[in-house]
Write a protein that holds these residues in place. Structure first.
Motif, mmCIF file in Angstrom:
data_model
loop_
_atom_site.group_PDB
_atom_site.id
_atom_site.type_symbol
_atom_site.label_atom_id
_atom_site.label_comp_id
_atom_site.label_asym_id
_atom_site.label_seq_id
_atom_site.Cartn_x
_atom_site.Cartn_y
_atom_site.Cartn_z
ATOM 1 N N THR A 1 103.449 56.493 124.470
ATOM 2 C CA THR A 1 104.406 56.095 123.435
ATOM 3 C C THR A 1 105.821 56.555 123.757
ATOM 4 N N LEU B 1 98.407 59.791 123.863
ATOM 5 C CA LEU B 1 99.262 59.247 122.813
ATOM 6 C C LEU B 1 100.737 59.515 123.106
ATOM 7 N N MET C 1 94.753 51.959 124.488
ATOM 8 C CA MET C 1 96.184 51.709 124.389
ATOM 9 C C MET C 1 96.640 50.612 125.348
ATOM 10 N N GLN D 1 95.872 53.259 115.323
ATOM 11 C CA GLN D 1 96.796 53.541 116.427
ATOM 12 C C GLN D 1 96.502 54.863 117.122
ATOM 13 N N SER E 1 93.786 57.391 118.952
ATOM 14 C CA SER E 1 92.497 57.450 119.639
ATOM 15 C C SER E 1 92.111 58.908 119.860
#
Length: 450
Positions: free
Chosen positions: A410, A406, A154, A257, A259
């Protein structure tokens, strides 16, 4: 990278591990703090390797080995596991599971919380920085590799080095802090089977087992005329890892997008392979002790490679928030031990709690080492209860490791924190309402007894 790079890396780390075994056996200072050979090897590799003086010709891949090795560790958990009758064992292991769950939720959630609320207001750091505490202290070098891989995908490539640093500091906190806690609470009469250091068996101190005390490290379940029994078990783990690798690669291509850590997939694939082995009656030929030895080897290599590959320049650039995070982590882990352990465990609360301290700041091996100090004859059921409770805890840990990076990277970090800490609070409330916890009168009585 060539096969010769791999050979040199394994040869060098093997030599360092043997040096670590020798130093542990010879020097009382190392014995006193139960420093494992893998940790000694890692520090020597760090000092003499490419991140230190550059005298040892390690390849650039040493930072990547733990990513594969943690897949071996997690993939081995279900393989050969005995089928548990949860109806009969639930009540016995329930409170250990509750404590393990609380440690997991609070350590992961606490690190993210302090980062979002405090550290990010002082330093310019990524929102995923809070995962460094859970990955290093609770998870260890392997989990740090998995979290570092996810965060690296990321855009935060320094995360792996910081995770290894956290895991290394966690080991030191587990040892030094654990021995300090043992001495402090022994003076307060909170221990049940306390043993002075001078009374501990030589094999626990030196790491070398006498002939009369040696135990089998595995059983041959297949004939060597067909295939060597050790390779048979290695092949089972190898199948788990390679399937997990290709599954991860496929998911990465389908969902660029997202992982998914290799360790998460390895655990899931291991579960399915174990189901297949059980259905086909082949499970009888799997020796769990041998599987555990393979997993233990992977753990030692993970620690050694993880420490040796720490990028000191990266650590120096994050030194301020790292120190703050580690101070919080130690105080947070001690608060969990001091306030929650006496309320969760009806018997042997200190022995169970000090084991929890060891694995929540360092590794399970550190927890076992501290447990041996306070319970040298294994009179408590700590390890049996933990082994059974851990099976039901792993899926939660896998979910945290999979989705934590994630969510935090984000912008959904506060949701992540609220979910983890909220579930921890709900679990405490449910346990209290159901009568699982020790009541305050009993806790007060324990305190007065000290």
């Amino acid at each position: 990278m060539s096969i010769f790079d791999l050979t040199i890396d394994l040869g060098l780390i093997s030599a360092l591990l043997l040096i670590g075994v020798f130093l542990r056996a010879r020097f009382r200072f190392i014995q006193k703090f139960f420093i494992p050979a893998s940790m000694i090897a890692g520090f020597i590799g760090l000092a003499l390797g490419p991140n230190g003086f550059g005298w040892l010709p390690f390849s650039e891949a040493i930072a990547d080995y733990p990513t594969i090795l943690i897949a071996v560790i997690f993939g081995a958990i279900p393989i050969g596991a005995a089928q548990v009758n949860w109806k009969k064992t639930f009540q016995r292991v329930r409170n250990m599971w509750v404590y393990s769950m609380l440690l997991t939720l609070l350590m992961w959630g606490g690190g993210a919380m302090i980062t979002l609320l405090v550290l990010m207001q002082i330093w310019d750091i990524p929102s995923g920085f809070g995962l460094i505490l859970g990955a290093g202290f609770l998870g260890g070098h392997g989990t740090a590799a998995a979290i570092g891989e996810a965060l690296g995908n990321m855009g935060w490539e320094q995360a792996t080095a910081l995770g290894y640093t956290s895991a290394t500091i966690g080991l030191l906190c587990a040892i030094v802090g654990g021995l300090f806690i043992v001495k402090r609470y022994a003076r307060k009469n909170q221990t049940n089977f306390i043993s002075d250091f001078k009374d501990l068996p030589d094999d626990l101190r030196t790491g070398l087992v006498k002939t009369e005390d040696r135990e089998s490290t595995g059983s041959g379940t297949v004939s060597p005329n067909t295939v060597d029994p050790l390779f048979f078990h290695l092949a089972l783990i190898g199948v788990v890892v390679v399937i997990s690798y290709y599954l991860q690669d496929t998911l990465q291509n389908l969902f660029p997008q997202v992982s998914v850590p290799l360790l998460s997939l390895a655990f899931i694939v291991g579960l399915f392979i174990q189901i297949f082995l059980r259905k086909s009656k082949a499970n009888r030929y799997v020796d769990k002790t041998t599987i555990n030895r393979i997993s233990g080897t992977a753990t030692d290599l993970t620690v050694a490679f993880g420490i040796a590959s720490i990028n000191l320049a990266v650590v120096a650039s994050y030194i301020g928030p790292l120190i703050a995070l580690f101070i919080f982590g130690v105080l947070w882990a001690y608060a969990i031990f001091h306030f929650i352990s006496p309320r969760v465990f009806h018997q042997h609360w200190f022995e169970n709690g000090i084991f929890g301290w060891g694995w929540s700041t360092g590794t399970v091996a550190m927890g076992i080492a501290l447990l041996k100090v306070v319970d040298p004859k294994n009179e408590a059921t700590t390890l049996d209860d933990y082994a059974l409770g851990y099976i039901a805890m792993v899926p939660i840990e896998v979910l945290i490791i999979t989705f934590g990076p994630l969510l935090l990277m984000t912008g959904l970090g506060f949701i992540y924190v609220l979910v983890l800490l909220g579930v921890a609070v709900m679990l405490l409330i449910i346990a209290a309402k159901a009568g699982w916890l020790v009541n305050e009168a009993q806790v007060t009585k324990r305190r007065k007894a000290s």
